[in-house]
Design an enzyme around this catalytic site. Structure first.
Site, PDB file in Angstrom:
ATOM      1  N   HIS A  36       0.835  -1.210   0.000  1.00  0.00           N
ATOM      2  CA  HIS A  36       0.000   0.000   0.000  1.00  0.00           C
ATOM      3  C   HIS A  36       0.866   1.255   0.000  1.00  0.00           C
ATOM      4  O   HIS A  36       0.586   2.211  -0.703  1.00  0.00           O
ATOM      5  CB  HIS A  36      -0.938   0.013   1.212  1.00  0.00           C
ATOM      6  CG  HIS A  36      -2.228  -0.681   0.952  1.00  0.00           C
ATOM      7  ND1 HIS A  36      -2.348  -2.052   0.992  1.00  0.00           N
ATOM      8  CD2 HIS A  36      -3.465  -0.212   0.615  1.00  0.00           C
ATOM      9  CE1 HIS A  36      -3.609  -2.381   0.704  1.00  0.00           C
ATOM     10  NE2 HIS A  36      -4.297  -1.292   0.470  1.00  0.00           N
ATOM     11  N   LYS A 101     -10.028  -7.161   8.397  1.00  0.00           N
ATOM     12  CA  LYS A 101     -10.716  -7.346   9.670  1.00  0.00           C
ATOM     13  C   LYS A 101     -10.576  -6.073  10.491  1.00  0.00           C
ATOM     14  O   LYS A 101      -9.567  -5.375  10.400  1.00  0.00           O
ATOM     15  CB  LYS A 101     -10.143  -8.544  10.438  1.00  0.00           C
ATOM     16  CG  LYS A 101      -8.724  -8.339  10.929  1.00  0.00           C
ATOM     17  CD  LYS A 101      -8.265  -9.469  11.816  1.00  0.00           C
ATOM     18  CE  LYS A 101      -6.806  -9.321  12.214  1.00  0.00           C
ATOM     19  NZ  LYS A 101      -6.554  -8.441  13.360  1.00  0.00           N
TER      20      LYS A 101
END
Lengths: 178, 283
Positions: A36, A101
């Site tokens: 990322h 999550k």
């Protein structure tokens, strides 16, 4: 239990509500912290990404190594909030589904709504079980990052839960502090 | 007692086995607690999540693959007998070699980077480990090893409480820490608490507490009662399995204590996910 295909369609996204249980089949890309950061830096420099994300899915995961005979090693979700800084830029590029999550920032939730995207949760720590739903893993780029490289996974009936839907419905919205 | 020689290779083999075993085979204490919780949950989603965790742990053990892809940073608590002499190598090098072999040969994930801020380059063998060694009387070495995942490690906290905060202050800090962590540390969690000592001692005690079986309460009945009370309070929070709501937010609360300074009452909370992995051996 709803069945979805990845890449997802806008109609399927509209049909998903926070709390729904989902089985996903199709393909997705893996990326976590280091990938990322690299993609974000490319975008800041005005460069294009090594993966076309428009309409696609990113799974926040860094798998364990595969034993011989396995398509992939155990590969449960990692905590999504660490990707929050980078996520709105990717959603603006057309990223439609994120799998991870835990909670997301307000900025990410706003961007999910604005871009008509969806955030799905896999069960943290169920890595050996989740690996059973990955049928193929192919390295795409950033091999030097090891487990943090970007892979393309083919998935079949991957068990997920809709965590934040395109309307802003959020299974993590509850405040637990007294 | 005369000196006892232990070969470095014996230490390496033992450490290698500890890390492979702890990553493949969840402890009976955790597995039994998850199974009990699944029976007691009333929400379908919570039952489903706990069912996935049970299936996952069975698959990992049967196939000898990691329970979780985050096979952790290697943490060891060592009680090193002062009569032990290591031959054919040195103690810490032998431990690091055991970690290296476990993570490279055991299909465990290599999750350690060389420098925390600037380089962040993967060391490719999961070394170095974090080794806490105490020299004790005797001619044995006892090693307690845990693979600590960082989803829950990142949700840990420490606070330098002062004496007037009392037990109520201790409870509040622990409960606030768990509430703040919410769904992120992969509940149901094990809450390791360290109280007393100094800043770093409290943190070390909290880690040590996560490596104790949840079936073994604190030896001091006052702290054992506090463990039970906190577990009950935490399980009223409705964070639940995977943070999706339910009665099972924690499987256990383990407290470790140490004498402290007249001016202080440090409290550290080290949270561990349901994959609370640790094994021990004595050489």
């Amino acid at each position: 239990m709803k069945k979805i295909t990845l890449p997802i369609t806008p109609e399927q996204i509209k049909d998903l509500k926070a709390g729904d249980r989902v089985l996903a089949s199709g393909y997705l890309y893996t990326a976590r912290d280091a990938a990322h950061k690299r993609m974000y830096e490319l975008l800041q420099q005005g460069k294009s990404l090594p993966v076309e994300l428009d309409g696609q899915t990113i799974y926040y995961v860094g798998a364990a190594p595969a034993k011989p005979g396995y398509a992939v090693g155990p590969c449960g979700p990692t905590s999504s909030y660490r990707m929050d800084k980078y996520t709105p830029s990717l959603l603006d590029l057309g990223l439609k589904v994120m799998i991870g999550k835990g909670r997301r920032s307000d900025e990410v939730i706003d961007s999910i709504k604005k871009n008509g995207a969806v955030y799905l949760a896999a069960i943290g720590g169920a890595a050996a079980l989740i690996a059973k739903s990955i049928t193929k893993a192919e390295l795409i780029c950033y091999e030097d990052l090891g487990t943090e490289a970007i892979y393309r996974y083919e998935v079949h009936d991957m068990p997920l839960i809709v965590a934040i839907d395109c309307y802003g419905g959020n299974v993590y919205a509850r405040d637990f502090a007294k | 007692m005369s000196a006892r020689e232990i070969k470095a290779g014996t230490i390496t083999a033992c450490v290698k086995k500890l890390f492979m075993d702890c990553n493949y085979f969840i402890g009976d204490d955790i597995m039994n607690a998850v199974c009990r919780a699944q029976k007691e949950e009333t929400s379908g989603l919570a039952k489903d999540v706990l069912g996935q965790i049970i299936d996952n742990n069975k698959i990992a053990a049967a196939e000898e693959i990691p329970i979780c892809q985050d096979t952790g940073m290697a943490v060891l608590f060592v009680e090193y007998g002062d009569k032990v002499v290591i031959s054919e190598g040195s103690f810490e090098e032998a431990v690091e070699e055991g970690v290296r072999q476990a993570y490279t040969e055991g299909y465990l994930r290599k999750s350690v980077v060389s420098d925390p801020v600037f380089d962040r380059i993967n060391t490719k063998d999961n070394t170095p480990a974090v080794i806490h060694t105490r020299i004790v009387k005797g001619d044995k070495i006892k090693i307690t090893a845990g693979g600590k995942g960082f989803g829950s490690e990142n949700m840990s906290a420490i606070k330098m409480l002062t004496p007037s905060a009392g037990v109520e202050g201790v409870k509040k800090f622990i409960l606030d820490s768990v509430a703040y962590a919410g769904p992120n540390p992969c509940p149901p969690i094990v809450v390791g608490v360290g109280i007393g000592g100094t800043f770093e001692k409290a943190a070390q005690l909290a880690k040590k507490a996560t490596l104790r079986s949840i079936d073994t309460p604190n030896g001091d009945e006052r702290y054992a009662a506090l463990e039970r009370e906190l577990l009950e309070e935490i399980n009223k929070m409705d964070i639940g399995p995977a943070g999706l709501g339910g009665k099972t937010t924690a499987l256990g609360v383990n407290i470790e204590t140490y004498p402290t300074h007249i001016a202080g009452m440090p409290v550290a909370v080290n949270i561990c996910c349901h994959a609370c992995r640790h094994k021990e051996c004595e050489i």
